[in-house]
Design a protein around this motif. Structure first.
Motif, short mmCIF file in Angstrom:
data_model
loop_
_atom_site.label_atom_id
_atom_site.label_comp_id
_atom_site.label_asym_id
_atom_site.label_seq_id
_atom_site.Cartn_x
_atom_site.Cartn_y
_atom_site.Cartn_z
N GLY A 42 43.69 32.97 42.62
CA GLY A 42 44.56 34.20 41.84
C GLY A 42 43.90 34.44 40.62
O GLY A 42 43.61 35.91 40.08
N TYR A 43 43.13 33.36 39.86
CA TYR A 43 42.49 33.87 38.63
C TYR A 43 41.24 34.82 39.04
O TYR A 43 40.85 35.88 38.15
CB TYR A 43 41.98 32.51 37.85
CG TYR A 43 41.38 32.72 36.72
CD1 TYR A 43 42.02 33.15 35.38
CD2 TYR A 43 39.80 32.58 36.58
CE1 TYR A 43 41.11 33.42 34.46
CE2 TYR A 43 39.07 32.93 35.31
CZ TYR A 43 39.99 33.26 34.33
OH TYR A 43 39.32 33.64 33.20
N PRO A 79 46.73 35.00 37.67
CA PRO A 79 47.43 34.37 38.84
C PRO A 79 49.12 34.12 39.09
O PRO A 79 49.46 34.41 39.99
CB PRO A 79 46.72 32.87 39.14
CG PRO A 79 46.46 32.46 37.87
CD PRO A 79 46.11 33.71 36.89
#
Length: 187
Positions: free
Chosen positions: A31-32, A38
């Motif tokens: 997600g980052y 995220p």
């Protein structure tokens, strides 16, 4: 019954968080790289109509407006987000909300404060008397927040008929992939 459900919620939330910890870390990292942010936090309507901050994995671009999913443009959902939504892995961080007592594993999906039609329908059906949930009857039957009166009626039916058997049933069928939850509609 509600004390027993709360105990089950806590036990399953702890087990779920511990068991899924490696997956949570991987999804946080993915997600980052996907959006740079995220986790998604959003104020939702909780039990007794009180606000709480729901936590999920981000599935949409950070600049997306805070609207119900069915009102958001499909292009707002990232490729990772599509996968997370399809597998329902975006919901995992809500186990923290369950542990904190803001949510239950089974209950009406928490809505946004700008969803007035749904809020009014839920007030009429007494839906805010219980904790909101990660899954429930509306989700497993594929009813989302785009049909407020129908969803509020299903929420009330679920609350009225909730038993230990149905509690486990909703969880199991959700884990097995039944229902679609809140869909992003194509415009």
């Amino acid at each position: 019954m509600s004390l027993g459900i709360r105990l089950l919620d806590v036990v399953f939330a702890v087990i779920g968080l511990v068991v899924s910890l490696p997956l949570l870390v991987v999804l946080l990292l993915l997600g980052y790289f996907d959006t740079g942010s995220p986790l998604f936090r959003q104020e939702r309507v909780g039990q007794s109509g009180k606000p709480f901050t729901l936590v999920k994995f981000r599935t949409m671009r950070p600049e997306t407006a805070s609207l119900a999913s069915h009102l958001v443009a499909p292009s707002s959902v990232t490729p990772l987000g599509r996968f997370l939504r399809k597998t329902k892995l975006d919901e995992l961080p809500q186990l923290w909300n369950v542990l904190k007592g803001e949510m239950s594993l089974v209950g009406p999906r928490p809505c946004l404060f700008n969803q007035q039609e749904l809020i009014e329908a839920r007030k009429q059906h007494g839906v805010f008397d219980v904790r909101p949930g990660i899954t429930g009857l509306g989700q497993v039957e594929g009813i989302d927040m785009s049909t407020p009166e129908l969803l509020a009626g299903k929420d009330a039916e679920m609350m009225r008929d909730l038993s230990l058997f149905r509690y486990f049933h909703y969880i199991i069928v959700t884990v097995l992939g039944r229902g679609s939850g809140d869909r992003v509609r194509s415009h």
